[in-house]
Enzyme design. Structure first.
Site, short mmCIF file in Angstrom:
data_model
loop_
_atom_site.label_atom_id
_atom_site.label_comp_id
_atom_site.label_asym_id
_atom_site.label_seq_id
_atom_site.Cartn_x
_atom_site.Cartn_y
_atom_site.Cartn_z
N ARG A 158 -10.90 5.55 -46.89
CA ARG A 158 -11.68 4.17 -46.87
C ARG A 158 -10.53 3.24 -47.79
O ARG A 158 -10.85 2.97 -48.63
CB ARG A 158 -13.11 4.21 -47.63
CG ARG A 158 -13.84 3.08 -47.47
CD ARG A 158 -14.76 2.74 -48.61
NE ARG A 158 -14.19 2.75 -49.87
CZ ARG A 158 -13.62 1.53 -50.30
NH1 ARG A 158 -13.59 0.30 -49.62
NH2 ARG A 158 -12.89 1.55 -51.44
N LYS A 176 -0.80 0.16 -56.71
CA LYS A 176 -1.51 0.06 -57.59
C LYS A 176 -0.52 0.57 -58.76
O LYS A 176 -0.71 -0.13 -60.06
CB LYS A 176 -2.73 1.04 -57.49
CG LYS A 176 -4.21 0.65 -56.96
CD LYS A 176 -4.58 -0.47 -57.96
CE LYS A 176 -5.67 -1.01 -57.42
NZ LYS A 176 -7.26 -0.59 -57.24
N GLU A 247 -8.40 6.53 -56.12
CA GLU A 247 -8.61 5.36 -55.44
C GLU A 247 -9.01 5.21 -53.73
O GLU A 247 -8.45 6.10 -53.00
CB GLU A 247 -7.13 4.71 -55.44
CG GLU A 247 -7.14 3.31 -55.04
CD GLU A 247 -7.54 2.46 -55.79
OE1 GLU A 247 -7.81 1.19 -55.38
OE2 GLU A 247 -7.74 2.62 -57.16
N ASP A 248 -9.72 4.60 -53.07
CA ASP A 248 -10.35 4.24 -51.74
C ASP A 248 -10.93 5.74 -51.22
O ASP A 248 -10.22 5.99 -50.07
CB ASP A 248 -9.00 3.52 -51.13
CG ASP A 248 -9.00 2.29 -51.42
OD1 ASP A 248 -9.49 1.52 -52.32
OD2 ASP A 248 -8.13 1.42 -50.65
N ASN A 419 -12.28 -6.88 -49.32
CA ASN A 419 -10.91 -7.21 -48.93
C ASN A 419 -10.71 -6.25 -47.59
O ASN A 419 -11.31 -5.33 -47.46
CB ASN A 419 -10.07 -6.34 -50.07
CG ASN A 419 -10.20 -7.15 -51.50
OD1 ASN A 419 -9.69 -8.36 -51.02
ND2 ASN A 419 -10.42 -6.57 -52.12
#
Length: 586
Positions: A158, A176, A247-248, A419
């Site tokens: 994602r 990041k 993350e994600d 975003n």
């Protein structure tokens, strides 16, 4: 932000020579190698004759950067520069952080992830594919630098609001970690981006002949859990004190992963906790502008995924700190998803959604069809004062909704946070025009100031880089063992205290500090987080002066150090000289 002056540093002993040294992005100085270093490290003839300073190199790099008109090409250039010379890359970022952050991260990184296979040039980080699941320890041993302190890991499921990007999601950990260094001075040599490549369900990637990931459908949940367990166990065994940032990950996995591992390894999920912390900090700043507290607000969320619910839970914690009971705090938060307003009688809600569902009995009194309560009706009948968008649905906040919100509140707080910018719920210029300039706005992606009635109104970017780099610095400098909700709440409060709008009565002050000031802010956050961690028995025992010293000791700045030849290299030089002498004698 004041730029630190270049200071004399102790020499670094380096064993690489010649082309190997030039190929090492962490050690390469390019044209800045001195005459003595060129001689000692066998670089004569491999570089142009002129010896340049870091500042001269940066001027050339900035000229090259500006030769590109499209953001994606600027992104590719900066990634190439990072792969060639990290000191120069970070020095350039230091000089132009506000300008370049949207290029190295949101929103441009989303496009870079979508095109990752097409623009791929050089390897960076660690790709752990499912077929290699029984060799993870061996793969970790292949990492060049073994003193890893921060890992950012994704499975690409994602990416921002773009969905499943498979191995292309590696762009997120790389970006990041660049911000960990640029915003908090964490040495890039101790950071590691990791892609857990478990396949992809994106049909475009499965059919793409250029796709560089494991071209296979995503594995089953059972296999997935076992694979992640293998990775966590291997990473923790090799680096027991590492900070692991998730993350994600798709929402069905993001919160369960965090809950499963947060007591086992020092970890956090930036989409859930980092986004929550920076959003709460920005909300606190907005409330200061209004002369109110967060506990006074009624909030409506568009989007009830892991990010939205993570923000809501952090708001509950903050409202409790301001004196509300947990039940009172939850009663002031309304979560709207695809199925409408979440209510306690809904079927199929995730556990994290059920805790935020409004009582069905309470909603029966609303003059609407309770089987589907829309976002517009929720704004109206909840008497909302705050509207937060984490839906990924562009244009969702229409004029009627916003004017209804404004009719209920003189200064509505509106945060369209999705975003990249192509997914934003509303653009700031519309929000300000629809509210006659009264809306207090923060967005997830960067937007330029809006001109209204001959005044320029700055638009705050609710950027996670205000928070997570400082958290990482705190973990490293304070030897923190676990990240708690209280630490994240403290980070929010530090951010709110730094708000120019909360400190000034001037004309249209910014809601959040300039991104150029984030390096100093990260140090302030790190200090405050370490103090909280100490109070919880989760950090090293130090007095305040020792904490400040520890933070300063862990700050890496992009400056060239003088090099001396390490013993291994000298031994090689001697051996080669001896061989050459033998050949000459023959």
């Amino acid at each position: 932000m004041s730029k630190p002056e270049q200071t004399a540093q102790a020499a670094l002993f380096v064993s690489s020579t010649g082309s190997d040294l030039l190929a090492n992005s962490l050690l390469n100085k390019g044209t800045a190698f001195t005459a003595e270093e060129r001689e000692a490290f066998k670089l004569k003839g491999l570089l142009p004759g002129r010896i340049e300073s870091l500042q001269q190199q940066a001027a050339r790099a900035y000229h090259q950067y500006n030769s590109f008109s499209e953001a994606i090409n600027k992104h590719i250039y900066l990634r190439m520069l990072q792969d060639a010379n990290e000191t120069l890359f970070y020095y350039l970022l230091e000089q132009h952080l506000d300008e370049m952050m949207p290029v190295i991260y949101t929103p441009t990184v989303g496009e870079a992830c979508e095109q990752f296979s097409e623009i791929y040039r050089r390897p960076r980080g660690l790709f752990i594919s499912y077929p290699d699941r029984h060799r993870i320890k061996e793969l970790l041993d292949n990492v060049d630098h073994q003193d890893i302190k921060v890992i950012v890991v994704t499975d690409g499921s994602r990416i921002l609001g773009l969905g499943d990007q498979g191995a292309g999601g590696m762009g997120i950990p790389i970006g990041k970690l660049s911000l960990y260094t640029a915003c908090a001075g964490i040495d890039p040599a101790v950071t590691l981006p990791v892609m857990l490549d478990v396949g992809t369900n994106n049909p475009q990637l499965l059919d793409n002949p250029l796709y560089i990931g494991w071209q296979h459908k995503r594995i089953s949940d059972h296999d997935y859990d076992a694979f992640v367990d293998l990775f966590i166990e291997a990473a923790q065994t090799k680096w027991p004190d590492v900070l692991l940032q998730f993350e994600d990950f798709e929402q069905q996995k993001a919160l369960p992963l965090l809950q499963r591992y947060r007591q086992q390894i020092c970890c956090f999920n930036d989409d859930i906790q980092g986004t929550a912390s920076v959003t709460v900090g920005t909300l606190l700043a907005a409330c200061k502008v209004k002369g109110e507290q967060l506990r006074d607000q009624t909030l409506v969320f568009a989007g009830a995924g892991s990010a939205g619910c993570g923000i809501a839970e952090q708001i509950v914690t903050q409202m409790q700190a301001e004196g509300l009971t947990q039940a009172e705090a939850r009663s002031r938060i309304y979560m709207v998803d695809r199925q409408g307003l979440l209510s306690s009688d809904m079927q199929g809600l995730f556990d994290f959604q059920q805790q935020l569902a409004q009582s069905a009995d309470k909603l029966k009194h609303w003059p609407v069809d309770s089987t589907f309560i829309s976002l517009a009706d929720t704004i109206k009948f909840s008497a909302a004062t705050v509207l937060i968008g984490v839906s990924g649905q562009p244009g969702l906040f229409d004029e009627a909704m916003v004017k209804q919100l404004h009719s209920q509140c003189q200064r509505p707080i509106i945060f369209p946070l999705s975003n990249p910018s192509s997914r934003v719920e509303a653009v700031p210029s519309d929000l300000l025009h629809w509210t006659q300039g009264q809306a207090i706005i923060a967005t997830g992606s960067p937007f330029k100031p809006v001109k209204l009635n001959d005044q320029w109104i700055p638009i705050a970017q609710c950027n996670n880089s205000y928070i997570f780099p400082g958290i990482g610095l705190a973990v490293i400098a304070g030897n923190i063992h676990s990240i708690t909700d209280e630490m994240l709440t403290q980070a929010s409060e530090v951010l709110a205290e730094a708000s120019p709008a909360g400190q000034s009565a001037g004309e249209n002050p910014a809601l959040l500090p300039a991104l150029d000031d984030v390096f100093e802010l990260s140090q302030t956050i790190a200090f405050s987080v370490i103090k909280v961690a100490q109070s919880q028995g989760l950090a090293a025992e130090m007095d305040d002066s020792q904490i400040h010293h520890a933070i300063k000791q862990h700050l890496w700045r992009p400056r060239y150090r003088p090099y001396q030849v390490a013993k291994q290299a000298l031994d090689q030089v001697y051996a080669e000289t001896f061989d050459n002498e033998c050949k000459q004698q023959k």
